[in-house]
Design an enzyme around this catalytic site. Structure first.
Site, PDB file in Angstrom:
ATOM      1  N   SER A  53       0.890  -1.178   0.047  1.00 12.38           N
ATOM      2  CA  SER A  53       0.076  -0.127   0.020  1.00 12.38           C
ATOM      3  C   SER A  53       1.030   1.446  -0.078  1.00 12.38           C
ATOM      4  O   SER A  53       0.390   2.295  -0.381  1.00 12.38           O
ATOM      5  CB  SER A  53      -0.937  -0.051   1.350  1.00 12.38           C
ATOM      6  OG  SER A  53      -1.904  -0.997   1.121  1.00 12.38           O
ATOM      7  N   GLY A  90      -4.255  -2.069  -0.881  1.00 14.41           N
ATOM      8  CA  GLY A  90      -3.476  -1.718  -1.863  1.00 14.41           C
ATOM      9  C   GLY A  90      -3.261  -0.464  -2.027  1.00 14.41           C
ATOM     10  O   GLY A  90      -3.823   0.441  -1.422  1.00 14.41           O
ATOM     11  N   GLY A 129      -2.914   3.557  -3.946  1.00 15.91           N
ATOM     12  CA  GLY A 129      -3.356   4.234  -5.049  1.00 15.91           C
ATOM     13  C   GLY A 129      -4.795   4.762  -4.866  1.00 15.91           C
ATOM     14  O   GLY A 129      -5.443   4.509  -3.735  1.00 15.91           O
ATOM     15  N   CYS A 132      -9.200  -2.226   3.543  1.00 15.16           N
ATOM     16  CA  CYS A 132      -8.722  -0.767   3.195  1.00 15.16           C
ATOM     17  C   CYS A 132      -9.106  -0.581   1.737  1.00 15.16           C
ATOM     18  O   CYS A 132     -10.349  -0.257   1.488  1.00 15.16           O
ATOM     19  CB  CYS A 132      -7.145  -1.022   3.277  1.00 15.16           C
ATOM     20  SG  CYS A 132      -6.274   0.553   3.145  1.00 15.16           S
ATOM     21  N   LEU A 133      -8.059  -0.990   0.567  1.00 12.20           N
ATOM     22  CA  LEU A 133      -8.377  -0.395  -0.705  1.00 12.20           C
ATOM     23  C   LEU A 133      -9.943  -1.463  -1.086  1.00 12.20           C
ATOM     24  O   LEU A 133     -10.690  -1.103  -1.885  1.00 12.20           O
ATOM     25  CB  LEU A 133      -7.469  -0.812  -1.749  1.00 12.20           C
ATOM     26  CG  LEU A 133      -7.574  -0.349  -3.241  1.00 12.20           C
ATOM     27  CD1 LEU A 133      -7.619   1.270  -3.307  1.00 12.20           C
ATOM     28  CD2 LEU A 133      -6.657  -1.040  -4.093  1.00 12.20           C
ATOM     29  N   GLN A 137     -12.818   0.177  -0.048  1.00 15.68           N
ATOM     30  CA  GLN A 137     -13.162   1.231  -0.802  1.00 15.68           C
ATOM     31  C   GLN A 137     -13.915   0.725  -2.199  1.00 15.68           C
ATOM     32  O   GLN A 137     -14.692   1.298  -2.853  1.00 15.68           O
ATOM     33  CB  GLN A 137     -11.988   2.117  -1.482  1.00 15.68           C
ATOM     34  CG  GLN A 137     -11.495   2.865  -0.074  1.00 15.68           C
ATOM     35  CD  GLN A 137      -9.855   3.216  -0.104  1.00 15.68           C
ATOM     36  OE1 GLN A 137      -9.176   3.072  -1.224  1.00 15.68           O
ATOM     37  NE2 GLN A 137      -9.458   3.932   0.762  1.00 15.68           N
ATOM     38  N   ASN A 186      -3.425   2.528   7.409  1.00 11.44           N
ATOM     39  CA  ASN A 186      -2.748   3.142   6.111  1.00 11.44           C
ATOM     40  C   ASN A 186      -3.467   3.333   5.005  1.00 11.44           C
ATOM     41  O   ASN A 186      -3.643   2.556   4.016  1.00 11.44           O
ATOM     42  CB  ASN A 186      -1.490   2.151   5.833  1.00 11.44           C
ATOM     43  CG  ASN A 186      -0.757   2.619   4.588  1.00 11.44           C
ATOM     44  OD1 ASN A 186      -0.780   3.633   4.123  1.00 11.44           O
ATOM     45  ND2 ASN A 186       0.034   1.416   3.829  1.00 11.44           N
ATOM     46  N   GLY A 219      -4.953   6.765   2.233  1.00 10.83           N
ATOM     47  CA  GLY A 219      -5.174   8.136   1.722  1.00 10.83           C
ATOM     48  C   GLY A 219      -6.298   8.569   1.207  1.00 10.83           C
ATOM     49  O   GLY A 219      -6.448   9.822   1.034  1.00 10.83           O
ATOM     50  N   HIS A 222      -6.514  -1.897   9.177  1.00 11.03           N
ATOM     51  CA  HIS A 222      -5.819  -3.095   9.031  1.00 11.03           C
ATOM     52  C   HIS A 222      -6.104  -4.051   9.934  1.00 11.03           C
ATOM     53  O   HIS A 222      -5.325  -4.266  11.117  1.00 11.03           O
ATOM     54  CB  HIS A 222      -4.407  -3.067   8.700  1.00 11.03           C
ATOM     55  CG  HIS A 222      -4.063  -2.292   7.181  1.00 11.03           C
ATOM     56  ND1 HIS A 222      -3.787  -2.896   5.910  1.00 11.03           N
ATOM     57  CD2 HIS A 222      -4.316  -1.010   6.900  1.00 11.03           C
ATOM     58  CE1 HIS A 222      -3.775  -2.013   5.112  1.00 11.03           C
ATOM     59  NE2 HIS A 222      -4.011  -0.886   5.747  1.00 11.03           N
ATOM     60  N   GLU A 243      -5.167  -7.139   9.914  1.00 10.04           N
ATOM     61  CA  GLU A 243      -4.221  -7.950   9.827  1.00 10.04           C
ATOM     62  C   GLU A 243      -2.825  -7.285  10.866  1.00 10.04           C
ATOM     63  O   GLU A 243      -1.893  -7.883  10.957  1.00 10.04           O
ATOM     64  CB  GLU A 243      -3.875  -8.566   8.605  1.00 10.04           C
ATOM     65  CG  GLU A 243      -3.113  -7.384   7.930  1.00 10.04           C
ATOM     66  CD  GLU A 243      -3.771  -6.308   7.032  1.00 10.04           C
ATOM     67  OE1 GLU A 243      -5.147  -6.247   7.418  1.00 10.04           O
ATOM     68  OE2 GLU A 243      -3.459  -5.380   6.460  1.00 10.04           O
TER      69      GLU A 243
END
Lengths: 369, 152
Positions: free
Chosen positions: A47, A225, A227, A252-253, A256, A294, A296, A336, A338
């Site tokens: 990530s 991941g 971006g 996370c990603l 999204q 983590n 953005g 996360h 994990e």
């Protein structure tokens, strides 16, 4: 005398430091993490692809580098910026120094930087692009930086995803088959699934709906991941037909992507959430969890449709940290579970995922309450 | 060698300060040294007299020899802001002398009610960039060079 190097931000701000690791130039989005430990996990977290990582904890490298704590097959950050890089680590498992590790993979580091001032700058003005300059002036580095593609304009998932599918080492008696869509997955996700008796197949993020169906998973996990999730239409479209047909966990990603599949929009946070002590509230239970984060970007709850609900929120800024569906086997978390690095307080999410697979498979599926 | 002493400069120091400035201009050139040539004793003396309590010049002495100086001057049009420049002769650099000069100037700036120091770092003068960075200043690339800002 050691060579001087600089970190030049796109607004022209220059931070001086001393190079370590690989001697070379780098550019990327400059982000900071407040985690006090776990530098090896952060360095290898996909990530962080495309980013220059600043660690706010001042002493980094003091327990060295070992074989176990990697989260992918290589260092993923473009460069590392620290206040003080320890050159004499002390830990029974340590095999090399942070400097040696970065140098071995061609990743530049910069130490001696006023990371408090740098972090303050990023918090006030938001994350921005930056360049590590060595053997060039800050002005030249700034000109070089301005000619480079910005973070968020390229699909970094395609850079970090597995080139082809593979099977994670199986547990002795597998109970469920989980397909992990690798958009930049961390090894600890597979480790935790295996510990819970799951056979895990990891597939590239470009795998089609049919490709996923062919594997006949008991559960589908969309990984974290790097971006901008707005660039991942192919992943949203591949996953959308499977929602409600197989238990899904998005991390996370992956969270999204599921948010987008339910009509949501994602937006960029000013300076992101990166650290190991972010407080998140479960709106169903009222409990607060300390999480490792983590990211953005975040999911805008406005526009979510087809019954998906906000499950968890961040207590610092109120952003969405989890979604659930009251009628379908779908849960997502923005943080996360994990860890790696960070607290393992949230591995219960994997247990919830397993419970979803168990009850869905048994035909007695009950929604999250 | 003698001991290092940093003190406020007087008009009597002007010839020695002018000599240091000339040496540095000769070494780095007028642009990279950020000193406008020619730097005469009269010009330095005029500058010291012009401060009238709103700025100061400091001189570093090693024994009886003057080896560096700092100039603290009002910034035009900016409240609570002073401009700081520090110069040390080449053989005496990287020994903490510039830092001593800067710290004396910072103390004076605080006593004058300043909350911020500013200055320019000529293009290519990377030691100066590192020097101000280590003092805690935030440097920014601007047209034709660098500028720094140091909250005090």
């Amino acid at each position: 005398m050691r060579r001087r190097a600089f970190l030049v931000l796109e607004d022209g701000t220059v931070f001086t430091g001393r190079p370590f690791g690989a001697i070379g130039q780098a550019y990327g989005e400059v982000v900071f993490s407040t985690a006090m430990t776990g530098y090896q996990e952060m360095l290898t977290d996909p990530s962080y692809a495309g980013q220059i990582l600043v660690l706010t904890y001042p002493l980094v490298g003091n327990y060295g580098i070992n074989r176990q704590d990697v989260e992918s097959s290589r260092i993923q950050v473009r460069a590392l910026v620290v206040r003080d890089a320890c050159s004499i680590p002390s830990h029974w498992a340590s095999e090399m120094t942070l400097h040696e590790y970065l140098a071995s993979q061609g990743v530049p580091g910069l130490e001696g930087v006023d990371t408090r001032a740098l972090t303050r700058r990023l918090r006030i003005h938001g994350v921005m692009m930056g360049a590590i300059a060595i053997d060039e002036s800050p002005e030249e580095a700034l000109a070089r930086l301005r000619s480079m593609p910005r973070y968020g304009t390229t699909d970094l998932v395609k850079e970090v995803t597995a080139k082809e599918g593979y099977l994670w080492p199986e547990p002795a008696a597998p109970r469920y088959h989980v397909v992990v869509v690798d958009a930049g997955v961390k090894f600890n996700i597979m480790r935790l699934l295996r510990e819970r008796g799951c056979r895990v197949t990891v597939v590239p993020a470009t795998t089609s709906t049919e490709g996923l169906q062919t594997l006949a998973p008991d559960g589908l996990l969309l990984s974290p991941g790097p971006g901008d999730p707005a660039l991942l239409d192919y992943l949203v479209e591949a996953v959308r037909p499977l929602l409600g047909k197989v238990p899904v966990l998005g991390i996370c990603l992956g969270h999204q992507v599921i948010g987008r599949a339910f009509g949501g929009r994602t937006f960029k946070l000013k300076f992101g959430h990166r650290g190991a002590n972010h407080p998140v509230k479960d709106l169903l239970s009222g409990r607060v969890f300390i999480t490792s984060q983590n990211h953005g970007y975040a999911v805008d709850p406005e526009g979510l449709r087809d019954g998906i609900q906000v499950w968890q929120v961040h207590l610092n800024d109120g952003t969405v940290e989890g979604l659930y569906h009251p009628e379908l086997p779908i849960i997502t978390i923005q943080y996360h579970a994990e860890a790696s690095p960070g607290p393992l307080d949230n591995t219960y999410v994997f247990d919830t995922f397993l419970e979803m697979m168990r009850s869905w498979k048994g035909g007695r599926w009950e929604p999250l309450r | 060698m003698g001991t290092l002493k940093v003190r406020k400069a007087t008009v009597a120091d002007a010839p020695a300060i002018a000599h240091i400035a000339e040496e540095i201009v000769r070494e780095l050139g007028p642009e990279a040294s950020a000193l406008e040539a020619p730097v005469t004793p009269e010009a330095i003396a005029r500058r010291i007299r012009s401060y009238q309590g709103k700025g100061a010049m400091f001189v570093a002495m090693l024994g009886r020899r003057r080896i560096g100086f700092a100039a603290l001057e009002p910034a035009s049009g900016e409240k609570e802001t002073l401009v700081l420049g520090v110069w040390v002769l080449a053989p005496y650099r990287r020994q903490g002398i510039g830092t001593q000069l800067a710290l004396a100037a910072i103390e004076k700036a605080r006593s004058l009610g300043a909350h911020r120091l500013r200055g320019t770092i000529p293009q290519g003068n990377e030691p100066a960039l590192s020097f101000f960075g280590e003092l805690g200043a935030l440097a920014q690339a601007v047209a034709g060079g660098m500028a720094y800002e140091l909250p005090i």
